[in-house]
Design a protein around this motif. Structure first.
Motif, short mmCIF file in Angstrom:
data_model
loop_
_atom_site.label_atom_id
_atom_site.label_comp_id
_atom_site.label_asym_id
_atom_site.label_seq_id
_atom_site.Cartn_x
_atom_site.Cartn_y
_atom_site.Cartn_z
N LEU A 1 25.99 -21.06 -34.98
CA LEU A 1 26.50 -22.33 -34.46
C LEU A 1 25.53 -23.04 -33.52
O LEU A 1 25.82 -24.15 -33.06
N ARG A 2 24.40 -22.43 -33.24
CA ARG A 2 23.46 -23.04 -32.29
C ARG A 2 22.95 -24.39 -32.77
O ARG A 2 22.65 -25.26 -31.97
N GLY A 3 22.85 -24.58 -34.06
CA GLY A 3 22.33 -25.85 -34.57
C GLY A 3 23.39 -26.84 -35.01
O GLY A 3 23.05 -27.94 -35.45
N ILE A 4 24.66 -26.47 -34.87
CA ILE A 4 25.70 -27.34 -35.40
C ILE A 4 25.85 -28.62 -34.59
O ILE A 4 26.25 -29.66 -35.12
N ASP A 5 25.50 -28.57 -33.30
CA ASP A 5 25.58 -29.79 -32.48
C ASP A 5 24.68 -30.88 -33.05
O ASP A 5 25.09 -32.03 -33.19
N THR A 6 23.44 -30.51 -33.37
CA THR A 6 22.50 -31.47 -33.93
C THR A 6 22.99 -32.01 -35.26
O THR A 6 22.90 -33.22 -35.54
N THR A 7 23.53 -31.13 -36.09
CA THR A 7 24.05 -31.56 -37.39
C THR A 7 25.15 -32.59 -37.22
O THR A 7 25.15 -33.64 -37.89
N LEU A 8 26.10 -32.31 -36.33
CA LEU A 8 27.23 -33.22 -36.13
C LEU A 8 26.79 -34.55 -35.52
O LEU A 8 27.28 -35.62 -35.92
N VAL A 9 25.89 -34.49 -34.56
CA VAL A 9 25.43 -35.72 -33.90
C VAL A 9 24.72 -36.63 -34.90
O VAL A 9 24.95 -37.85 -34.95
N ARG A 10 23.83 -36.06 -35.72
CA ARG A 10 23.08 -36.88 -36.68
C ARG A 10 23.97 -37.39 -37.80
O ARG A 10 23.80 -38.53 -38.28
N ALA A 11 24.92 -36.57 -38.23
CA ALA A 11 25.85 -37.03 -39.26
C ALA A 11 26.75 -38.14 -38.72
O ALA A 11 27.06 -39.10 -39.43
#
Length: 232
Positions: A115-125
């Motif tokens: 889950l460490r990278g999910i923040d970036t995924t959600l923000v960019r999406a």
């Protein structure tokens, strides 16, 4: 056209307020279904993509091949938007419920690391969805014929760009669901013991309280007072 998102940016994620600290788990079924939907879209394309290419992996028909990817991207983005609507609250709840040892070892340690990278995924999406909303707002006054044409092109562009984020969520999403389910179940299991400890504490407190005895009544006078002696 999708509605503008009111979901908070992942950097500002806060657990939902209310009496139930596990209110975020109501989103888990939607996230599980969305992750499965992205997998299905990807698998459906993988099942036919090779047959659309020659021995050197070049498309036999450019239009047919492109249409297949467009269909995959559109289906995947539809499910990615579910994550934008539901994942922030679950992510905040999971991080609030997880303890230090959960990240080091245990049933969900690997999932928490994913889950460490999910923040970036959600923000960019989310930024991509916001861009789409702005484009649609700018074209709102266009003629119906041109509006449909521009909308289709903009939608295809959004879906193509969004495939990367949908693909990442197809792996990060199940990790979020597994971690959420585990932490919610653990909290449910701990609640009875906490309630029992509170009950025992109250019982001990009640038993420790001693009632004050009533004040003793005045000492009654002797029933047979001594006869005064006669003076000589």
């Amino acid at each position: 056209m999708s509605a503008s998102s009111t979901s908070p940016a992942s950097g500002d994620i806060q657990p939902s307020e209310g009496t139930d600290p596990l209110a975020w788990r109501r989103h888990l079924p939607a996230l599980a279904s969305a992750a499965a939907g992205i997998h299905e879209a990807s698998n459906a394309w993988d099942a036919v993509s090779d047959s659309l290419c020659d021995a050197d992996s070049w498309p036999l028909d450019e239009d047919v091949y492109a249409d297949g990817k467009v269909k995959r991207d559109a289906e995947a983005w539809k499910h990615a938007e579910v994550f934008l609507d539901h994942a922030p609250e679950v992510l905040a709840g999971v991080r609030a419920a997880a303890t230090g040892p959960d990240y080091v070892q245990g049933p969900i340690s690997d999932d928490l690391r994913r889950l460490r990278g999910i923040d970036t995924t959600l923000v960019r999406a989310e930024a991509l969805r916001h861009e789409w909303d702005q484009i649609m707002a700018l074209m709102d006054g266009s003629q119906p014929g041109s509006l449909q044409l521009y909308q289709e092109r903009a939608e295809e562009h959004r879906n193509t760009e969004g495939w990367h984020y949908a693909d990442e969520l197809s792996y990060q999403g199940p990790a979020l669901v597994r971690a959420g389910e585990y932490l919610a179940d653990r909290a449910d299991a701990e609640r009875p013991s906490q309630t029992e400890r509170a009950r025992v504490a109250l019982t001990r407190s009640a038993h420790g309280t001693r009632s004050v005895p009533p004040a003793s009544s005045a000492v009654p006078s002797a029933s047979n007072p001594p006869t005064p002696g006669r003076s000589r």
